[in-house]
Design a protein around this motif. Sequence first.
Motif, PDB file in Angstrom:
ATOM      1  N   GLU A   1      51.476 -39.611  63.779  1.00  0.00           N
ATOM      2  CA  GLU A   1      50.227 -38.972  64.196  1.00  0.00           C
ATOM      3  C   GLU A   1      50.422 -37.480  64.427  1.00  0.00           C
ATOM      4  N   ILE A   2      51.558 -37.095  64.997  1.00  0.00           N
ATOM      5  CA  ILE A   2      51.850 -35.678  65.219  1.00  0.00           C
ATOM      6  C   ILE A   2      51.902 -34.934  63.885  1.00  0.00           C
ATOM      7  N   ASP A   3      52.568 -35.538  62.898  1.00  0.00           N
ATOM      8  CA  ASP A   3      52.644 -34.932  61.571  1.00  0.00           C
ATOM      9  C   ASP A   3      51.255 -34.802  60.947  1.00  0.00           C
ATOM     10  N   ALA A   4      50.460 -35.874  61.051  1.00  0.00           N
ATOM     11  CA  ALA A   4      49.141 -35.889  60.415  1.00  0.00           C
ATOM     12  C   ALA A   4      48.191 -34.881  61.051  1.00  0.00           C
ATOM     13  N   SER A   5      48.420 -34.552  62.322  1.00  0.00           N
ATOM     14  CA  SER A   5      47.508 -33.646  63.030  1.00  0.00           C
ATOM     15  C   SER A   5      47.917 -32.179  62.919  1.00  0.00           C
ATOM     16  N   GLY A   6      48.989 -31.895  62.174  1.00  0.00           N
ATOM     17  CA  GLY A   6      49.366 -30.509  61.962  1.00  0.00           C
ATOM     18  C   GLY A   6      50.727 -30.115  62.466  1.00  0.00           C
ATOM     19  N   GLY A   7      51.482 -31.073  62.990  1.00  0.00           N
ATOM     20  CA  GLY A   7      52.840 -30.779  63.440  1.00  0.00           C
ATOM     21  C   GLY A   7      52.875 -29.720  64.519  1.00  0.00           C
ATOM     22  N   ALA A   8      53.675 -28.667  64.313  1.00  0.00           N
ATOM     23  CA  ALA A   8      53.838 -27.624  65.320  1.00  0.00           C
ATOM     24  C   ALA A   8      52.552 -26.856  65.587  1.00  0.00           C
ATOM     25  N   SER A   9      51.634 -26.822  64.622  1.00  0.00           N
ATOM     26  CA  SER A   9      50.363 -26.123  64.807  1.00  0.00           C
ATOM     27  C   SER A   9      49.260 -27.056  65.296  1.00  0.00           C
ATOM     28  N   GLY A  10      49.582 -28.316  65.534  1.00  0.00           N
ATOM     29  CA  GLY A  10      48.591 -29.294  65.941  1.00  0.00           C
ATOM     30  C   GLY A  10      48.383 -29.356  67.442  1.00  0.00           C
ATOM     31  N   PRO A  11      47.485 -30.216  67.908  1.00  0.00           N
ATOM     32  CA  PRO A  11      47.120 -30.273  69.325  1.00  0.00           C
ATOM     33  C   PRO A  11      48.182 -30.903  70.221  1.00  0.00           C
ATOM     34  N   TYR A  12      49.182 -31.557  69.628  1.00  0.00           N
ATOM     35  CA  TYR A  12      50.180 -32.236  70.447  1.00  0.00           C
ATOM     36  C   TYR A  12      51.366 -31.351  70.807  1.00  0.00           C
ATOM     37  N   GLU A  13      51.466 -30.175  70.222  1.00  0.00           N
ATOM     38  CA  GLU A  13      52.606 -29.297  70.494  1.00  0.00           C
ATOM     39  C   GLU A  13      52.728 -29.034  72.001  1.00  0.00           C
ATOM     40  N   GLY A  14      53.917 -29.272  72.537  1.00  0.00           N
ATOM     41  CA  GLY A  14      54.166 -29.080  73.960  1.00  0.00           C
ATOM     42  C   GLY A  14      53.831 -30.279  74.827  1.00  0.00           C
ATOM     43  N   SER A  15      53.287 -31.333  74.241  1.00  0.00           N
ATOM     44  CA  SER A  15      52.883 -32.503  75.027  1.00  0.00           C
ATOM     45  C   SER A  15      54.087 -33.281  75.549  1.00  0.00           C
ATOM     46  N   TYR A  16      53.968 -33.756  76.785  1.00  0.00           N
ATOM     47  CA  TYR A  16      54.919 -34.720  77.315  1.00  0.00           C
ATOM     48  C   TYR A  16      54.512 -36.117  76.854  1.00  0.00           C
ATOM     49  N   ILE A  17      55.483 -36.929  76.492  1.00  0.00           N
ATOM     50  CA  ILE A  17      55.204 -38.306  76.081  1.00  0.00           C
ATOM     51  C   ILE A  17      56.274 -39.211  76.668  1.00  0.00           C
ATOM     52  N   THR A  18      55.845 -40.251  77.374  1.00  0.00           N
ATOM     53  CA  THR A  18      56.816 -41.223  77.875  1.00  0.00           C
ATOM     54  C   THR A  18      56.981 -42.347  76.864  1.00  0.00           C
ATOM     55  N   GLY A  19      58.210 -42.782  76.689  1.00  0.00           N
ATOM     56  CA  GLY A  19      58.527 -43.886  75.783  1.00  0.00           C
ATOM     57  C   GLY A  19      59.430 -44.878  76.476  1.00  0.00           C
ATOM     58  N   TRP A  20      59.723 -45.959  75.772  1.00  0.00           N
ATOM     59  CA  TRP A  20      60.626 -46.971  76.336  1.00  0.00           C
ATOM     60  C   TRP A  20      62.071 -46.740  75.936  1.00  0.00           C
ATOM     61  N   TYR A  21      62.268 -46.030  74.825  1.00  0.00           N
ATOM     62  CA  TYR A  21      63.585 -45.971  74.209  1.00  0.00           C
ATOM     63  C   TYR A  21      63.996 -44.519  73.949  1.00  0.00           C
ATOM     64  N   PRO A  22      65.241 -44.294  73.560  1.00  0.00           N
ATOM     65  CA  PRO A  22      65.661 -42.940  73.165  1.00  0.00           C
ATOM     66  C   PRO A  22      64.863 -42.445  71.962  1.00  0.00           C
ATOM     67  N   VAL A  23      64.849 -41.139  71.764  1.00  0.00           N
ATOM     68  CA  VAL A  23      64.121 -40.558  70.630  1.00  0.00           C
ATOM     69  C   VAL A  23      64.724 -41.063  69.319  1.00  0.00           C
ATOM     70  N   ALA A  24      63.925 -41.013  68.269  1.00  0.00           N
ATOM     71  CA  ALA A  24      64.329 -41.599  66.982  1.00  0.00           C
ATOM     72  C   ALA A  24      65.556 -40.931  66.382  1.00  0.00           C
ATOM     73  N   SER A  25      65.817 -39.690  66.752  1.00  0.00           N
ATOM     74  CA  SER A  25      66.986 -38.985  66.215  1.00  0.00           C
ATOM     75  C   SER A  25      68.285 -39.375  66.897  1.00  0.00           C
ATOM     76  N   ASP A  26      68.208 -40.157  67.959  1.00  0.00           N
ATOM     77  CA  ASP A  26      69.400 -40.557  68.706  1.00  0.00           C
ATOM     78  C   ASP A  26      70.306 -41.446  67.844  1.00  0.00           C
ATOM     79  N   ALA A  27      71.596 -41.242  67.961  1.00  0.00           N
ATOM     80  CA  ALA A  27      72.559 -41.989  67.132  1.00  0.00           C
ATOM     81  C   ALA A  27      72.543 -43.481  67.421  1.00  0.00           C
ATOM     82  N   ARG A  28      72.002 -43.875  68.566  1.00  0.00           N
ATOM     83  CA  ARG A  28      71.959 -45.300  68.897  1.00  0.00           C
ATOM     84  C   ARG A  28      71.040 -46.097  67.971  1.00  0.00           C
ATOM     85  N   TRP A  29      70.218 -45.407  67.191  1.00  0.00           N
ATOM     86  CA  TRP A  29      69.360 -46.078  66.221  1.00  0.00           C
ATOM     87  C   TRP A  29      69.995 -46.178  64.837  1.00  0.00           C
TER      88      TRP A  29
END
Length: 444
Positions: A290-318
């Motif tokens: 959704e972040i990508d579809a809305s414009g990425g860095a120029s989109g409305p989500y830039e700077g937003s805090y988001i809580t998740g259950w797991y580590p970020v997708a770039s984490d080596a644990r995935w």
Amino acid sequence: MTGRRRIRSTFLPRHHRPVRALALAVGALTAGASLVTGCGVVPGTTGGSGDDPIKVMTWAPSDTEATNKPGMPAFAEAYARWINARGGLNGRKLTVLTCNDKNNGVGAAKCARRAVKEHVVAVVGSYSQYADSFFPPLEGAGIPYIGGYGITNAEFTSPLSYPVNGGQPTLLAGLGKELARDCGNVALVRPDTIAGDELPVLLDSGLTTGGHRAAADVRAADDASEYSAQSTQALARSGSVKEKEKEKEGCVVPALGDRTSTFMDSFRRARAEYPRVRTAMAMGSVDQTEIDASGGASGPYEGSYITGWYPVASDARWDTMKKVIKEEAFDDNRIDSADAGVQTTWIAYTVFRKAVESLGGGEVTADSVRGALNDGLSIPTGGLTPTLRWPRDTWNATNHLASIGFPRMVNANVTLQVVRQGRLVAAREGFTDVTQTLQHADID
């Protein structure tokens, strides 16, 4: 806190009553035997003893006008191919049936009845908002529900449920706890429904734990095509606050589920007329796609805090999960390693695999899988969650979440992420345990 009350049956839009008594479950079993159309299968036969394949089911909605999670059953099929290429589970093939619950109670019930008729030993890594439709057939047949998405209250109350995350309650409580540090006035935009009435309580539990005032409550229709009025109201009620010579920006928290992106479109147009505010939300309302579809860095989500259950997708644990996708579903665009549904399915199958392996060469049935999990089997997930363990007596004195209606919740950890340059990255290292925060929630 005194006077705490049991949580109502739901806490997200369009969810339904909790699972009924087992007698009704048996009635639901006999009420219908039709199979849902469009259900796929990785070829095999029913699980049992000997060399027969072990059969499970994964379901989720797809091709609907509301929430769609096609990556969950698609990943389950890829997982079956991957594990079978490595000798299967205890030397036996894994068969995964998939089903589309179509985002309605009829579809969810049909998927559950098919699971019963096919004698699956578990439903693993699935998503459905209709717990009162699918739990009665599963309970009547004794089929465990492992690693649901955590969107219905029944997933945290049914004795046959084994959730791997803390669902929406932990995300909102954790979000409130984090925002208490950095935000001025906070405005919550949420559905004007009975289910939506629970959301301020959960967010405020985190805010007040952090010494912050409660959020302004902005109600909205959960099926609107635009939210200009709610955007203006939220901006007007989320002004900055000066504390100890530090100016804290206001924060707006949209919690509209599938309509969050619609709200953000209206919010982007309205915010130019107001002082700068920060947005924050729970995983599930927004993801990297959704972040990508809305414009990425120029989109409305830039700077937003988001809580998740797991580590970020770039984490080596995935990395192992990504290896499964690369080897077995590289060209399947339904599967996104950053999707919380796909991640939940991976963890759910990790739990199921460990349960089966604990049985050695013994019979693999719904009863034996459930028995292994109920006997206190400890299941590490490679750091993606705390070690998971479901005690048989979930109402014992050491279960601090049972008193507020979450007896099956064993993972109350959340992570804090932030959108930077259009990418979700970790805003804070490690997990935050919101058990005590939830205990202090005055949930009706």
